[in-house]
Scaffold this motif. Structure first.
Motif: not given
Length: 237
Positions: A75-96
């Motif tokens: 949610e706190n993705h900074n639109q000014d940093l256009q091409m650096i994207i913070p993503i939550a990654v999960t498969n239900g067992q492991f997340e990072f």
């Protein structure tokens, strides 16, 4: 888990088959066209999840899942940093947390390349910890281009990440020093005599313990497709 970054030099739809032979679970592709243009051949494996960012539909930043991992932009993705994207990654067992990076923002007069990463590290500092964190992509930078008078140079970005317990997988695995890398990731203008290392995968301490291999593509195999070669990082489960 296998994570690959490869700047495809546009027209990914025509090149996907070649990188997919490495069977990535997650694939980060700078200079990729918009998903509406990704008309893959019928026998090309299709991604299970995809995110895309950019203003030019022919040349943006794509993040693909070819596994059971799913993506959510934080949610706190900074639109000014256009091409650096913070993503939550999960498969239900492991997340990072994964930061997909293409350090390229011409609209930022204060610095469009490594300065973008510097700004992102400060903006997302509460998310950048020594656990469950990966930063990966095209940083468009190397220590050899440091401007000593500028705080936001490559060496200081590396130091700032290391202070947070986040290290380059390539440099640790291959015992390399920033600025003297044996394996280039870019051949400028596709010339073999203009090699540079500008693509990286940084990972937190807990994930570094699980790195089993870090492969850099070779010139002869990849130069017909792009001026960049891929970085393939495999983590033990």
């Amino acid at each position: 888990m296998r994570i690959i970054t490869w700047n495809c030099n546009m027209a990914f739809r025509k090149k996907a088959d070649f990188i997919l032979t490495y069977k990535p679970d997650i694939l980060i592709v700078p200079e990729c066209e918009h998903p509406d243009k990704l008309l893959f051949p019928i026998d090309t494996p299709k991604p299970a999840d995809i995110l895309w960012f950019g203003k030019n539909k022919n040349k943006g930043l794509a993040i693909f899942s070819y596994s059971n991992f799913r993506f959510t932009v934080l949610e706190n993705h900074n639109q000014d940093l256009q091409m650096i994207i913070p993503i939550a990654v999960t498969n239900g067992q492991f997340e990072f947390n994964l930061f997909a990076i293409w350090a390229n923002n011409p609209t930022d007069r204060d610095g469009q390349y490594i300065e973008q990463v510097w700004k992102a590290i400060h903006h997302y500092q509460n998310l950048l910890t020594d656990t469950k964190t990966i930063l990966i992509g095209d940083f468009n930078s190397n220590t050899i281009w440091d401007r000593k008078h500028r705080e936001s140079n490559h060496s200081n970005v590396v130091k700032l990440l290391e202070d947070k317990g986040i290290f380059s997988t390539y440099h640790l695995h291959h015992k390399q020093i920033q600025g003297t890398e044996e394996h280039p990731t870019l051949y400028m203008y596709r010339h073999k005599d203009k090699p540079y290392h500008i693509d990286y995968c940084f990972a937190s301490k807990d994930l570094l313990k699980r790195v089993s291999s870090v492969e850099i593509g070779n010139f002869d195999e990849w130069i017909k497709y792009s001026d960049h070669v891929p970085i393939v990082v495999t983590f033990d489960n």
